[in-house]
Design an enzyme around this catalytic site. Structure first.
Site, PDB file in Angstrom:
ATOM      1  N   ASP A  98      -0.097   3.313  -3.784  1.00 25.81           N
ATOM      2  CA  ASP A  98       0.818   2.414  -4.464  1.00 25.81           C
ATOM      3  C   ASP A  98       0.347   2.257  -5.908  1.00 25.81           C
ATOM      4  O   ASP A  98      -0.773   1.805  -6.145  1.00 25.81           O
ATOM      5  CB  ASP A  98       0.841   1.052  -3.760  1.00 25.81           C
ATOM      6  CG  ASP A  98       1.918   0.119  -4.298  1.00 25.81           C
ATOM      7  OD1 ASP A  98       2.149   0.108  -5.521  1.00 25.81           O
ATOM      8  OD2 ASP A  98       2.520  -0.614  -3.488  1.00 25.81           O
TER       9      ASP A  98
ATOM     10  N   SER B  22       5.587  -7.085  -3.392  1.00 21.91           N
ATOM     11  CA  SER B  22       4.858  -7.100  -4.657  1.00 21.91           C
ATOM     12  C   SER B  22       4.435  -8.525  -5.024  1.00 21.91           C
ATOM     13  O   SER B  22       3.746  -9.178  -4.242  1.00 21.91           O
ATOM     14  CB  SER B  22       5.743  -6.453  -5.742  1.00 21.91           C
ATOM     15  OG  SER B  22       5.004  -6.125  -6.878  1.00 21.91           O
TER      16      SER B  22
ATOM     17  N   HIS C  34       5.768   2.376  -4.340  1.00 25.22           N
ATOM     18  CA  HIS C  34       5.502   0.938  -4.402  1.00 25.22           C
ATOM     19  C   HIS C  34       6.301   0.240  -3.322  1.00 25.22           C
ATOM     20  O   HIS C  34       7.523   0.217  -3.371  1.00 25.22           O
ATOM     21  CB  HIS C  34       5.876   0.400  -5.780  1.00 25.22           C
ATOM     22  CG  HIS C  34       5.633  -1.074  -5.955  1.00 25.22           C
ATOM     23  ND1 HIS C  34       4.460  -1.682  -5.556  1.00 25.22           N
ATOM     24  CD2 HIS C  34       6.413  -2.059  -6.474  1.00 25.22           C
ATOM     25  CE1 HIS C  34       4.524  -2.972  -5.832  1.00 25.22           C
ATOM     26  NE2 HIS C  34       5.698  -3.230  -6.376  1.00 25.22           N
TER      27      HIS C  34
END
Length: 508
Positions: free
Chosen positions: A449, A220, A476
């Site tokens: 995602d 991320s 995710h």
């Protein structure tokens, strides 16, 4: 070693300095580290449980300059956690991991990943090292803006009023928050907490741990840290796995809109899954799920419900809980249960999920993840002063994610956000990375995602000239999370620096 005294059970090591050492920073790059028990590094109940049950995990503190332009000035310390390679004879080096956020604890992330790497070549051939970036978790000093009681009050005082009075009240809340961050964290820390400086910390870490080059796994926001490191130290990169990419060239407003669209897509997937169940809280027709969801949560704006612990579930908490559940299909069952419970007038399950997102323990104590998230975002991006652009971004976000619409008319003026009143200037801005001499990198992007949409991974891989692994799923991030296909490609790359001839694809 930067001061301190020897402690029982602590092993001191000085494998560095290694590789390139910038002039004037020699004492940091070659510092001694003392590895010992991790109990004092715990910042949550889950940390304490993992550390107590995993004696092979050891922790240390790394000292870095508060301000790299003043290396002889103030310093800050970073918490590190290490799981050593089990096959020392075949050891490649250190695998550094960052879980994203920004604001999430890398110490916690590495402890959680220890079991995932134990059975493969990553655990055998790499020391797994997670770190709490400056200002975060066990690092000292830590960003601190609100007390636990103030955080609870802020959540309870959920402002969904878009009238002029409501906008003014929200702006005052943002202004007060920024002021308290400055008072309680200090301007030195806030001014130097951005990704620009964390990338420099990672290079100090590399050398102090004896690695000539960095092998890095970023999830991320951690993909942005990896990209920033590559820009600053391209010759020091051995391998980068960037999973769940942040588009480094995207403005905060456009990122907000793209993320809203991603969560709507995940909500639609959840609704389709739920509609097949007899007990679906949103009914058996997925096309009507948004309205059914609104019927449940919008009344909370005026009438929050009991949670069983003296608090009330607000509209904000309910939507936070829903967003938390949409990060992974593993929480869909819990989300449906929470919505079924809400139908009965109780918000216990949804509040528990909102607490998970906000970093609140069962004893009412908060981690500093949300404070750190704001502080880092505010210095990583230039402050917006364009009200028209802010209102347009809010409009586009609402259109992209109708399930998050609070049913109120759009405001005619914008309260901004905490960054609009931030006490220190930004230290970077969105831009397309330009890196020469970088070895092949691996970017992993998941088709559905919700938090970091697929196209961001496509864009990042293109900018870095890297390989793109497409994972067809709704979640995710993907690496070391149960996909044999994804893990095979990622592990082979990290260990052997080998990638497929063409961009690989995997499916759940």
């Amino acid at each position: 070693m930067f001061g301190g005294q020897a402690e029982a059970g602590v092993t001191f090591e000085r494998p560095g300095p290694a590789g390139t050492v910038p002039a004037g920073l020699e004492r940091f790059y070659g510092q001694q580290l003392g590895w010992g028990a991790c109990d004092t590094y715990a910042t949550s109940d889950s940390d304490r449980k993992i550390f107590a049950s995993s004696p092979d995990l050891k922790c240390a503190r790394l000292t870095v300059p508060m301000d790299y332009s003043k290396p002889d000035g103030k310093t800050t310390t970073l918490g590190l956690l290490r799981r050593k390679a089990t096959d020392s004879g075949q050891r490649v080096g250190t695998l550094f991991v960052n879980p994203g956020g920004p604001g999430a604890s890398g110490v916690d992330a590495a402890a959680s990943l220890a079991s995932a790497v134990a059975g493969n070549d990553l655990g055998k051939r790499f020391d797994l090292v997670g770190f709490d970036p400056r200002g975060i978790g066990s690092s000292e000093p830590a960003v601190h803006c609100l007390t636990d009681a103030e955080r609870d009050k802020q959540r309870a005082d959920d402002i969904e009023d878009t009238s002029a009075a409501g906008v003014a009240k929200e702006a005052a809340q943002f202004r007060d928050y920024a002021s308290k961050c400055a008072q309680r964290s200090g301007s030195d820390l806030l001014a130097n907490i951005g990704t620009r400086d964390v990338a420099k910390d990672l290079d100090v870490m590399r050398s102090a741990l004896g690695d000539k080059k960095v092998t890095y796994l970023g999830y991320s926001y951690g993909t942005f840290l990896g990209t920033t490191y590559a820009e600053q130290f391209p010759a020091n990169v051995r391998a980068l796995v960037l999973d769940g990419a942040v588009d480094p060239n995207q403005s905060p407003a456009d990122e907000q809109v793209a993320q809203s669209a991603g969560f709507q897509k995940a909500f639609d997937q959840f609704a389709t899954w739920c509609a097949q169940r007899q007990d679906c809280a949103l009914g058996r027709d997925a096309s009507k799920a948004v309205q059914a969801y609104h019927d449940l949560v919008i009344p909370l704006i005026k009438n929050p419900v009991d949670t069983g612990d003296g608090r009330k579930l607000t509209f904000g908490d309910a939507t936070t809980a829903t967003v938390q559940a949409l990060y992974t299909q593993q929480l869909w069952e819990t989300l449906n249960s929470g919505l079924v419970q809400l139908k009965r007038g109780l918000g216990t399950t949804l509040m528990t999920m909102a607490d998970l997102y906000d970093g609140r323990d069962t004893d009412g104590k908060y981690s500093n993840e949300q404070d750190a998230f704001t502080a880092i975002q505010c210095v990583d991006n230039p402050q917006s002063k364009d009200q028209a652009a802010e209102l347009d971004a809010e409009r586009r976000s609402t259109e992209a994610a109708p399930f998050l619409d609070n049913g109120q008319p759009l405001p005619t003026s914008s309260p901004g956000d905490s960054c609009s009143y931030w006490p220190v200037p930004s230290t970077s801005q969105p831009h397309l990375p330009k890196v020469s001499g970088l070895p092949p990198t691996l970017v992993i992007s998941t088709t559905n995602d919700p938090a970091t949409p697929y196209q961001a991974g496509v864009n990042l891989a293109g900018a870095l000239g890297g390989f793109l692994l497409t994972y067809q799923s709704t979640q995710h991030t993907a690496f070391l999370q149960g996909s044999d296909c994804v893990d095979h490609v990622g592990v082979n790359y990290l260990v052997n620096l080998k990638l497929p001839a063409a961009d690989p694809r995997c499916s759940s």
